[in-house]
Design an enzyme around this catalytic site. Structure first.
Site, PDB file in Angstrom:
ATOM      1  N   HIS A  85      -4.629  -9.095  14.976  1.00  0.00           N
ATOM      2  CA  HIS A  85      -4.729  -7.851  14.202  1.00  0.00           C
ATOM      3  C   HIS A  85      -5.590  -8.130  12.969  1.00  0.00           C
ATOM      4  CE1 HIS A  85      -3.728  -4.208  12.208  1.00  0.00           C
ATOM      5  NE2 HIS A  85      -2.546  -4.516  11.710  1.00  0.00           N
ATOM      6  N   HIS A  99       0.818  -1.224   0.000  1.00  0.00           N
ATOM      7  CA  HIS A  99       0.000   0.000   0.000  1.00  0.00           C
ATOM      8  C   HIS A  99       0.852   1.274   0.000  1.00  0.00           C
ATOM      9  CE1 HIS A  99       0.330   0.126   4.386  1.00  0.00           C
ATOM     10  NE2 HIS A  99      -0.543  -0.815   4.592  1.00  0.00           N
ATOM     11  N   HIS A 126       5.623  -9.974  10.566  1.00  0.00           N
ATOM     12  CA  HIS A 126       6.392  -9.773   9.326  1.00  0.00           C
ATOM     13  C   HIS A 126       7.883  -9.952   9.630  1.00  0.00           C
ATOM     14  CE1 HIS A 126       3.003  -7.972   7.148  1.00  0.00           C
ATOM     15  NE2 HIS A 126       2.809  -7.152   8.153  1.00  0.00           N
ATOM     16  N   ASP A 183      -3.573  -8.171   5.606  1.00  0.00           N
ATOM     17  CA  ASP A 183      -2.357  -8.951   5.363  1.00  0.00           C
ATOM     18  C   ASP A 183      -2.223 -10.092   6.365  1.00  0.00           C
ATOM     19  OD1 ASP A 183      -2.026  -6.759   7.092  1.00  0.00           O
ATOM     20  OD2 ASP A 183       0.152  -6.778   6.903  1.00  0.00           O
ATOM     21  N   TYR A 236      10.428  -0.055   8.481  1.00  0.00           N
ATOM     22  CA  TYR A 236       9.065  -0.478   8.827  1.00  0.00           C
ATOM     23  C   TYR A 236       8.465   0.453   9.873  1.00  0.00           C
ATOM     24  CZ  TYR A 236       5.186  -3.569   9.891  1.00  0.00           C
ATOM     25  OH  TYR A 236       3.927  -4.079  10.060  1.00  0.00           O
ATOM     26  N   ASP A 281       2.369  -6.633  14.166  1.00  0.00           N
ATOM     27  CA  ASP A 281       3.202  -5.730  13.364  1.00  0.00           C
ATOM     28  C   ASP A 281       4.435  -5.202  14.119  1.00  0.00           C
ATOM     29  OD1 ASP A 281       1.585  -5.940  11.156  1.00  0.00           O
ATOM     30  OD2 ASP A 281       0.622  -3.999  11.397  1.00  0.00           O
ATOM     31  N   HIS A 318      -1.062  -1.952  15.380  1.00  0.00           N
ATOM     32  CA  HIS A 318      -1.087  -0.841  14.503  1.00  0.00           C
ATOM     33  C   HIS A 318      -2.494  -0.265  14.298  1.00  0.00           C
ATOM     34  CE1 HIS A 318      -1.059  -0.539   9.744  1.00  0.00           C
ATOM     35  NE2 HIS A 318      -0.998   0.672  10.231  1.00  0.00           N
ATOM     36  N   GLU A 344      -5.974  -6.363  10.141  1.00  0.00           N
ATOM     37  CA  GLU A 344      -5.607  -5.869   8.813  1.00  0.00           C
ATOM     38  C   GLU A 344      -5.484  -7.067   7.846  1.00  0.00           C
ATOM     39  OE1 GLU A 344      -2.348  -3.060   8.650  1.00  0.00           O
ATOM     40  OE2 GLU A 344      -2.942  -2.446   6.634  1.00  0.00           O
TER      41      GLU A 344
HETATM   42 FE1  FEO Z   1      -1.041  -3.652  10.182  1.00  0.00          FE
HETATM   43 FE2  FEO Z   1       0.888  -6.156   8.878  1.00  0.00          FE
HETATM   44  O1  FEO Z   1      -0.694  -5.200   9.210  1.00  0.00           O
END
Ligand code: FEO
Length: 398
Positions: A77, A23, A222, A81, A191, A163, A144, A79
């Site tokens: 989380h 993104h 990640h 991903d 990041y 995250d 996040h 989100e």
């Molecule tokens: Fe806030 Fe890796 O998603």
């Protein structure tokens, strides 16, 4: 390929070697979506992966347990991903109960049809025994998203931090002692700057809470897993959340007929005169991800744009808009640039600086058509002033 993290806990995620745009974040080294399977008397999956990789996640789980043996799925989380694979996981893991907090349950229901999912809402501080291992949940709002939480397993001293402490970094090795530390730290900094810089206060609160826990492994969602350099990443986060400045000045500019570039070069010379460090970024030659990362620990930034149609240049507007969202507040700053018959460019730049809560140290420097020697001298003096201010901040903080 599954990798054992510690006894009874395996990484079962997906390494995304090819992603280059997350993104808008330029991910030159790819990324990974980390999911973890905890096998005890009960079995729990911690986090999922992006939707296209759900099949791979399920195949990875099947190498360890039958899907109907998965008792719990923890969503730290919402989100996509990390949650994008949940519809497939909840469909195939027929006995699984999804563990998440109330906000996460709502967010998931706004993303997916969750009407057939079995939920168990967990609260901050709540624990759930899997047998010999315990899941301990810790709300970490805005690290996040508002629903974000950490999950800790005290018996293994492992923190699943979603995250936080992550990096967009695709690797063959899964651990911090299997890849070059300077590269991991550079990616962790990138990041932090590009994803969570604006959430520094919530991250500080999360860091404070982790002090109560004896942590030997940090497993983010990640990048690599921290097991040998935990003190290094925790110390770095403590500095990054404070936006602790180095004696470094950035000069970020666009140029039309090289006039604003001449001004930028004079500002750079001035910073060099002062003895502070300086980096120069032409917005057409540098991506926003790199510039945002360098701003994280810069003391001051001069932004330059020629006037185009009575306002600033579009690529300068793009980086300023991006930075306005990330909120690198408090840095010394000013605007500069050339114009033909209207000087609206620098005024528009300064409006961004005010919105960003930068410390605007002087009026914009303008040059009509081509900077005169006097304007060049003014730019050089303004650069030296930024440099001296940067050095003074270091003395003040010692
Ligand atoms: Fe806030 Fe890796 O998603």
């Amino acid at each position: 390929m599954n990798v054992e993290v510690c006894d009874g806990i395996d990484w079962v995620g997906h390494v995304d070697w090819s992603i280059r745009d997350f993104h808008g974040y330029q991910t030159d080294r790819g990324s990974s979506y980390n999911a973890y399977l905890v096998r005890d008397e009960k079995v729990a999956l911690i986090d999922a992966v992006k939707a296209p990789y759900a099949g791979e996640l399920l195949d990875n789980i099947k190498l360890l347990v039958d899907l109907d043996k998965v008792d719990y799925v923890v969503c730290n989380h919402a989100e996509p991903d990390h949650s994008g694979g949940l519809p497939a996981v909840m469909r195939e893991c027929v006995n699984a109960i999804l563990l998440c907090n109330e906000k996460c349950k709502k967010a998931l229901s706004q993303h997916f049809d969750t009407s057939m999912w079995k939920f168990q809402v967990v609260s901050d501080g709540e624990t759930l025994s899997l047998g010999n291992k315990t899941l301990s949940f810790m709300d970490t709002p805005l690290v996040h998203w508002p629903e974000s939480m950490f999950t800790f397993i005290p018996e293994d001293k492992i923190l699943f931090s979603m995250d936080a402490f992550g990096q967009h970094y695709a690797t063959a090795g899964r651990f911090d002692d299997q890849e070059p530390l300077e590269v991991i730290m550079a990616e962790a900094k990138t990041y932090f700057a590009n994803i969570v810089m604006l959430y520094s206060k919530p991250i500080q609160r999360a860091l404070d809470r982790t002090k109560d826990h004896d942590i030997e492994i940090i497993a983010p969602s990640h990048g690599i897993i921290w097991r040998s350099h935990i003190a290094t990443i925790l110390k770095a986060y403590q500095e990054w959340v404070q936006l602790k400045p180095q004696p470094k000045v950035l000069v970020i500019y666009d140029t039309m007929w090289k006039s604003t570039e001449l001004m930028a070069e004079a500002i750079v010379d001035g910073v060099i005169d002062s003895g502070a460090d300086v980096r120069m970024f032409n917005v057409r030659a540098n991506n926003m991800t790199v510039m945002a990362t360098d701003i994280l620990d810069a003391s001051a930034v001069a932004f330059g744009s020629p006037t185009l149609n009575m306002t600033l240049m579009p690529q300068m507007a793009a980086i300023l808009t991006y930075l306005t969202g990330l909120k690198p507040a408090g840095k010394d700053s000013f605007a500069f640039g050339s114009y033909g018959w209207s000087s609206g460019g620098t005024k528009a730049v300064e409006e961004y600086l005010v919105k960003m809560k930068m410390n605007v140290v002087r009026e914009p420097i303008n040059a009509q058509f081509v900077p005169t020697p006097d304007v060049i001298a003014e730019c050089r003096a303004a650069g030296a002033d930024l440099g001296r201010r940067a050095l003074d901040k270091m003395v003040d903080s010692e």
